[in-house]
Design a protein around this motif. Structure first.
Motif, PDB file in Angstrom:
ATOM      1  N   TYR A 182       0.840  -1.203   0.000  1.00  0.00           N
ATOM      2  CA  TYR A 182       0.000   0.000   0.000  1.00  0.00           C
ATOM      3  C   TYR A 182       0.868   1.243   0.000  1.00  0.00           C
ATOM      4  N   MET A 183       0.421   2.250  -0.764  1.00  0.00           N
ATOM      5  CA  MET A 183       1.005   3.590  -0.733  1.00  0.00           C
ATOM      6  C   MET A 183      -0.131   4.572  -1.013  1.00  0.00           C
ATOM      7  N   GLY A 184      -0.203   5.651  -0.249  1.00  0.00           N
ATOM      8  CA  GLY A 184      -1.260   6.619  -0.515  1.00  0.00           C
ATOM      9  C   GLY A 184      -1.270   7.771   0.467  1.00  0.00           C
ATOM     10  N   TRP A 185      -1.935   8.853   0.038  1.00  0.00           N
ATOM     11  CA  TRP A 185      -2.058  10.053   0.858  1.00  0.00           C
ATOM     12  C   TRP A 185      -3.251   9.948   1.798  1.00  0.00           C
ATOM     13  N   CYS A 186      -3.119  10.599   2.947  1.00  0.00           N
ATOM     14  CA  CYS A 186      -4.247  10.818   3.848  1.00  0.00           C
ATOM     15  C   CYS A 186      -3.959  12.119   4.599  1.00  0.00           C
ATOM     16  N   GLU A 187      -4.863  12.481   5.486  1.00  0.00           N
ATOM     17  CA  GLU A 187      -4.664  13.684   6.309  1.00  0.00           C
ATOM     18  C   GLU A 187      -4.558  13.248   7.767  1.00  0.00           C
ATOM     19  N   ALA A 188      -3.471  13.643   8.422  1.00  0.00           N
ATOM     20  CA  ALA A 188      -3.253  13.285   9.821  1.00  0.00           C
ATOM     21  C   ALA A 188      -3.751  14.417  10.717  1.00  0.00           C
ATOM     22  N   PHE A 243       1.763  10.862   3.969  1.00  0.00           N
ATOM     23  CA  PHE A 243       1.835   9.760   3.003  1.00  0.00           C
ATOM     24  C   PHE A 243       2.142   8.481   3.774  1.00  0.00           C
ATOM     25  N   LEU A 244       1.246   7.490   3.669  1.00  0.00           N
ATOM     26  CA  LEU A 244       1.409   6.215   4.358  1.00  0.00           C
ATOM     27  C   LEU A 244       1.827   5.125   3.374  1.00  0.00           C
ATOM     28  N   ALA A 245       2.663   4.208   3.861  1.00  0.00           N
ATOM     29  CA  ALA A 245       3.082   3.068   3.045  1.00  0.00           C
ATOM     30  C   ALA A 245       3.179   1.840   3.930  1.00  0.00           C
TER      31      ALA A 245
END
Length: 528
Positions: free
Chosen positions: A297-303, A318-320
């Motif tokens: 998995y790789m993708g953007w989110c908002e923390a 960005f989480l991976a």
């Protein structure tokens, strides 16, 4: 090869674009598999001689507007006037440049034109006219001019009010002079000046043809780009509007759709293309790494910021999921070195993910989840769409299953009645407690024998096992220095056991192992 030629169009439509403090204006969105094109409508010359230049260093005067074609967009806009100095030009095609020593320029329709100081970065302040012409001829298909205002234009043009001159209204020319000239504010301008230019001096442009076309205003590469309906840093959602931000920071501006349904359609289409590009990129990355370092998995989110005093409530993250770890980045990793520079790293089987229900949300943002780390820290994340949330959930299940399957067992140090012990969580056999010094096994239970557990939130865990012979419940209390890591690890092993009972999930893991891509949705919904 131009990368745009390889794109397959997936969606096209008309929207409004608000860029900065400008009023919204109509644009066309053209979505291809790897790029979002934002286009504005322009009128361009497709034949004839669209551009004439004059002035130059030898005259100590810049190029100025001396004629505006009647009933063309330049006149109808009401923004351009005879005598205005040329400051900037952006044209798509220059078919034939002016002859040397011509002192006239003709306005391009639907084009903003100004006095040229630079041409594609080349400084032409002190160039002679013929030198400027040569630069223009060699400038290629797209020309950008940097310019400045000049007050001496009326004196150079000798702007008339004589109706017999070509500067006066006619079938070809609007004859509208600059308001600065009309007000007498132009330097050296005098309303009684009758020394005019001869009509015969105007250049002719036979066969000119103009067409409306959609021209690229902004190009947003979709790989590792992100989009959002929310005002940056807040939980305030824009109504029927969103923006797309490329990995290099280039922003689309605020794209306003005609309806909520249209907005969702665009977001889902963009999300699908970004997801497909990411999966393809993950496959390429995984070719260079062993099985235990595969990315799922790789993708953007908002923390969500944990400090309520922060100006920004949310920040892009960005989480991976790769191998045994969850990586938290400020920007997508591109090189092998980038993977060593993650902001935070967590062991995937020692953390726990929870998909939040509406009643658990902390603010107006939807589609949120939390990750509790091995130290007990709660991290709160938000994604844009329900499909993004489902994709993350599946990926986390897959990463956890693969890592538990790989390590098979995990041992933690613990204390039982002041004696140092070890607790092994084994994927095949279950729970094994042994003396750390002698390695003698004190007790052993299968996963199916665990009927319950509780903890004090600090260090102690009480396990409730069912004796397979007597069917009685036996309580076992152990003390750990890393309580949350142990609890999450037990949870991960149980989740992997449950997943093993689902043939659909197991079938999807074969695909993951072969293609290093996200797994299909499992029938048993169990998030670890």
């Amino acid at each position: 090869m131009d990368f745009r030629t390889a794109c397959e169009e997936t969606k096209t439509g008309i929207c409004l674009l608000q860029d900065g403090n400008q009023e919204p204006f109509k644009v066309r969105l053209h979505l291809a598999k790897d790029i979002l094109m934002i286009q504005e409508q322009d009128v361009i010359c497709v034949s004839g001689e669209p551009f004439y230049s004059g002035g130059g260093a030898e005259h100590n005067i810049p190029v100025v507007i001396s004629k505006i074609s009647k009933e063309q967009r330049a006149e109808l806009s009401g923004l351009l006037f005879i005598g205005d100095a040329i400051l900037q030009v952006h044209i798509l095609s220059l078919l034939h440049m002016c002859n040397q020593n011509k002192e006239i320029c003709k306005i391009l329709c639907e084009t903003t034109i100004f006095f040229s100081l630079q041409i594609n970065g080349i400084n032409v302040r002190k160039c002679r006219h013929e030198e400027v012409v040569q630069v223009l001829r060699n400038a290629g298909e797209e020309v950008t001019l940097t310019v400045s205002f000049l007050k001496r234009a009326p004196a150079f043009l000798k702007l008339p009010l004589n109706e017999d001159c070509a500067c006066a209204p006619s079938d070809q020319s609007s004859g509208t002079s600059s308001p600065l000239c009309d007000s007498g504010l132009h330097l050296n301008y005098h309303p009684n000046n009758t020394d005019t230019l001869s009509c015969s001096s105007w250049p002719t442009s036979p066969g000119s043809r103009w067409e409306k076309r959609w021209c690229d205003l902004r190009l947003i590469p979709l790989l590792h780009s992100r989009f959002s309906q929310y005002v940056p840093g807040t939980d305030v959602s824009r109504q029927n509007a969103f923006q797309v931000i490329a990995v290099d920071g280039v922003c689309s501006g605020i794209i306003q759709c005609l309806s909520a349904e249209d907005c969702i359609d665009w977001l889902q289409a963009i999300a699908t293309n970004i997801s497909n590009l990411t999966k393809h990129n993950i496959k390429k990355i995984n070719r260079n790494f062993p099985v235990n370092q595969q990315t799922v998995y790789m993708g953007w989110c908002e923390a969500r910021e944990q400090d309520p005093l922060q100006d920004r409530l949310y920040s892009p993250t960005f989480l991976a999921l790769r191998g045994s770890c969850l990586y938290k980045f400020l920007a997508p990793p591109v090189t092998t070195w980038d993977w060593t520079r993650a902001e935070k790293t967590f062991s995937v089987y020692e953390i726990m993910c929870k998909i939040l229900k509406d009643s658990d949300l902390l603010d107006r943002r939807k589609h949120c989840f939390t990750v509790q780390s091995e130290s007990g820290e709660d991290l709160y994340f938000s994604v844009e769409l329900d499909c993004d949330l489902a994709q993350w959930e599946r990926a986390f299940q897959t990463a956890t299953f693969l890592e538990v399957e790989r390590i098979q067992c995990k041992t933690y140090a613990c204390v039982l009645e002041s004696h140092l012990m070890g607790l092994t969580i084994d994927f095949s056999t279950g729970f094994i407690c042994f003396d750390a010094a002698t390695k003698a096994v004190l007790w052993r239970y299968k996963f199916s024998q665990l009927k319950g557990s509780s903890d004090d939130g600090k260090s102690k865990i009480k396990f409730l096992f069912q004796n397979s012979d007597t069917k009685q419940i036996e309580a076992k209390e152990l003390e750990f220095s890393n309580l949350f890591a142990v609890l999450h690890c037990i949870h991960s092993f149980f989740a992997a056991k449950v997943a093993c009972l689902d043939p659909l999930f197991l079938g999807s893991q074969a695909t993951v192992a072969a293609a290093a891509s996200s797994a299909s949705t499992s029938k048993t919904k169990y998030t670890t």
